[in-house]
Design an enzyme around this catalytic site. Structure first.
Site, short mmCIF file in Angstrom:
data_model
loop_
_atom_site.label_atom_id
_atom_site.label_comp_id
_atom_site.label_asym_id
_atom_site.label_seq_id
_atom_site.Cartn_x
_atom_site.Cartn_y
_atom_site.Cartn_z
N HIS A 272 -6.05 42.20 -6.75
CA HIS A 272 -6.93 42.82 -5.75
C HIS A 272 -7.76 43.90 -6.41
O HIS A 272 -7.30 44.55 -7.36
CB HIS A 272 -6.11 43.43 -4.60
CG HIS A 272 -6.96 43.73 -3.41
ND1 HIS A 272 -7.59 44.95 -3.24
CD2 HIS A 272 -7.33 42.95 -2.38
CE1 HIS A 272 -8.29 44.89 -2.12
NE2 HIS A 272 -8.16 43.70 -1.58
N GLU A 325 -4.11 36.55 0.86
CA GLU A 325 -4.37 35.11 0.99
C GLU A 325 -3.14 34.24 0.78
O GLU A 325 -3.10 33.10 1.22
CB GLU A 325 -5.45 34.67 -0.01
CG GLU A 325 -6.68 35.54 -0.10
CD GLU A 325 -7.57 35.42 1.12
OE1 GLU A 325 -7.09 34.98 2.18
OE2 GLU A 325 -8.75 35.78 1.01
N1 ACO Z 1 -5.44 35.49 -11.87
C1 ACO Z 1 -5.57 35.66 -13.20
N2 ACO Z 1 -5.96 36.81 -13.78
C2 ACO Z 1 -6.22 37.82 -12.96
C3 ACO Z 1 -6.11 37.73 -11.57
C4 ACO Z 1 -5.70 36.49 -11.03
N3 ACO Z 1 -5.56 36.32 -9.72
N4 ACO Z 1 -6.43 38.91 -11.00
C5 ACO Z 1 -6.74 39.72 -12.01
N5 ACO Z 1 -6.63 39.06 -13.20
C6 ACO Z 1 -6.85 39.59 -14.54
C7 ACO Z 1 -8.02 38.98 -15.21
O1 ACO Z 1 -7.65 38.84 -16.55
C8 ACO Z 1 -9.15 39.96 -15.11
O2 ACO Z 1 -9.77 40.11 -16.34
P1 ACO Z 1 -11.18 39.42 -16.65
O3 ACO Z 1 -12.15 39.92 -15.60
O4 ACO Z 1 -11.46 39.89 -18.01
O5 ACO Z 1 -10.94 37.95 -16.57
C9 ACO Z 1 -8.49 41.28 -14.81
O6 ACO Z 1 -7.14 40.97 -14.45
C10 ACO Z 1 -9.21 41.99 -13.70
O7 ACO Z 1 -8.29 42.80 -13.08
P2 ACO Z 1 -8.54 43.77 -11.86
O8 ACO Z 1 -9.41 44.89 -12.29
O9 ACO Z 1 -7.19 44.06 -11.36
O10 ACO Z 1 -9.23 42.87 -10.76
P3 ACO Z 1 -10.74 42.77 -10.35
O11 ACO Z 1 -11.07 43.93 -9.49
O12 ACO Z 1 -11.60 42.49 -11.49
O13 ACO Z 1 -10.67 41.43 -9.47
C11 ACO Z 1 -9.96 39.92 -7.82
C12 ACO Z 1 -9.99 41.39 -8.25
C13 ACO Z 1 -11.39 39.38 -7.81
C14 ACO Z 1 -9.40 39.85 -6.41
C15 ACO Z 1 -9.09 39.15 -8.80
O14 ACO Z 1 -7.80 39.66 -8.79
C16 ACO Z 1 -9.09 37.64 -8.52
O15 ACO Z 1 -9.97 36.93 -8.96
N6 ACO Z 1 -8.06 37.14 -7.77
C17 ACO Z 1 -8.00 35.73 -7.46
C18 ACO Z 1 -8.88 35.41 -6.25
C19 ACO Z 1 -8.31 35.94 -4.96
O16 ACO Z 1 -7.13 35.80 -4.66
N7 ACO Z 1 -9.20 36.58 -4.17
C20 ACO Z 1 -8.84 37.15 -2.88
C21 ACO Z 1 -8.84 38.65 -2.98
S1 ACO Z 1 -8.34 39.37 -1.46
C22 ACO Z 1 -9.78 39.39 -0.53
O17 ACO Z 1 -10.88 39.51 -1.03
C23 ACO Z 1 -9.63 39.22 0.87
#
Ligand code: ACO
Length: 380
Positions: A272, A325
């Protein structure tokens, strides 16, 4: 002038404006470090089990929970707004034919059409009461449109909202054509209350940018659905069931998830932008899912434990947990929402928060016009 230019171009902000406060709001707040959120000072997880969605909507809209007469009047107002304008009903088969039933893109198009059909005009050029009613109407029509598009895609006639049913029950009844059982309505109500708002998220910021130009509320709300539809925001919800489907069995969870991470792919339903500890929405939905029980819930729990372990093994900069989710699909499935409509059920809930945010933006508007640091070739 020079100083203004410096201010407009000098500061380099974090990518994605991560953590930057771009406005003041009294609608809702998310505390990602301590792991809680609230609507106008009230914890949604504490009211979700007993409150109706209309209660949460009233809270977001007016700033407090309704008393019994206000509750009834607001429910009647929403129910009346669920009547589709005839011109919109006539346009719906063509909109349904544009793409798959249940896609947020088709819903976004229908919501945009609803704005036009309701006569939405720039809010700067009409009175405040008209603008507020248009917001209520678009939000109330969103489940009507979702259900009607779903039925039209199946060759079934749309079902009109009933004045005998509340918002959540009406949504289920307009999908299936049957009055839903109370326990199914309650499960949906929990989801809708939890998902009604969530701070200054991507889609809320997007709609506030749109309305800040004076654009009509139909433009802002359809734009909000556009932002929400991305897989990094609300588009994850219908990717979780397909992830559980692809994994299939608890014995395959670890290999499947490791493989995905090794390929640099994301695990849907995890991580998140703000929470650095448990997502409180996930905690309550997990509890509701456990009560529902079954193989899918058992698998989701193994997926949650494994995904959290693997993510935090690989990246230790901050804590990552499952998000809203992960169990939402299980709860919506139990409620009687078809899988194709999981994605569109999110904006149905979020309309309550989005409209409250639009009211707030309009009440104290200044057009958003940020700057970017120019890094291209100099003037030639
Ligand atoms: N799967 C794999 N790696 C992840 C995930 C994940 N679900 N979440 C974070 N990371 C890792 C990645 O390596 C990422 O690095 P990168 O940008 O170099 O690839 C890094 O952690 C980013 O970490 P954060 O700063 O914690 O997260 P960010 O704010 O960039 O992204 C997000 C948040 C978009 C929700 C992300 O966690 C993600 O893509 N999750 C999967 C999609 C999802 O479940 N979305 C629903 C979110 S809830 C909502 O919007 C209602």
């Amino acid at each position: 002038m020079a100083q203004a230019t410096m201010q407009r171009t000098g500061a380099v902000l974090p990518r994605g404006l991560d953590g930057v406060a771009v406005a003041e709001t009294a609608v809702s707040d998310v505390n990602g470090t301590e792991g809680f959120y609230h609507y106008r000072g009230i914890d949604p997880t504490s009211i979700a089990r007993t409150a109706t969605f209309e209660d949460a909507w009233f809270l977001l809209h007016f700033g407090r929970l309704p008393d019994s007469s206000e509750r009834a009047a607001f429910a009647d107002r929403i129910n009346a707004a669920m009547a589709m304008p005839p011109v919109l009903r006539a346009a719906l088969p063509a909109i349904a034919a544009l793409g798959p039933a249940g896609s947020m893109d088709v819903l976004r198009t229908a919501v945009s059409a609803a704005g036009v059909a309701l006569g939405c005009r720039p809010w700067t050029e009409q009175d405040a009461a008209t603008t507020e009613q248009q917001m209520i109407s678009i939000a109330a029509l969103t489940p009507v449109l979702t259900a009607a598009l779903y039925r039209l895609a199946r060759g079934l006639p749309p079902v009109e909202a009933s004045s005998d049913l509340g918002f959540a029950a009406n949504y289920l009844a307009m999908i299936s054509g049957e009055t839903p059982a109370p326990e199914r309505v309650r499960a949906l109500e929990v989801y809708l209350v939890l998902a009604a708002d969530h701070g200054f998220c991507n889609s809320t910021f997007a709609e506030r940018v749109i309305v800040s130009s004076g654009a009509d509320v139909g433009a802002a709300l359809s734009g909000a659905i556009g932002a929400l539809s991305g897989p990094l925001h609300g588009g994850a919800i219908d990717r979780v069931p397909s992830m559980l489907e692809a994994i299939g069995d608890a014995s395959r969870v670890e290999d499947w998830m490791r493989g995905r991470l090794d390929r640099g792919e994301r695990l849907m339903g995890f991580g998140h932008a703000v929470y650095r500890t448990l997502d409180p929405r996930n905690t309550l939905l997990r509890e509701v899912a456990r009560e529902i029980g079954g193989e899918r819930v058992a698998l989701a729990q193994v997926v949650e434990r494994t995904g959290v372990r693997l993510l935090n093994e690989r990246k230790t900069d901050k804590r990552r947990e499952a998000n809203v989710e992960l169990y939402a699909g299980v709860v919506l499935d139990y409620a009687g929402v078809p899988e194709e409509l999981f994605a569109c059920t999110f904006p149905i809930a979020r309309m309550a928060g989005w409209t409250a945010n639009l009211l707030e933006q309009i009440a104290n508007n200044r057009i958003y016009r940020p700057a970017a640091r120019y890094v291209g070739p100099p003037l030639r």
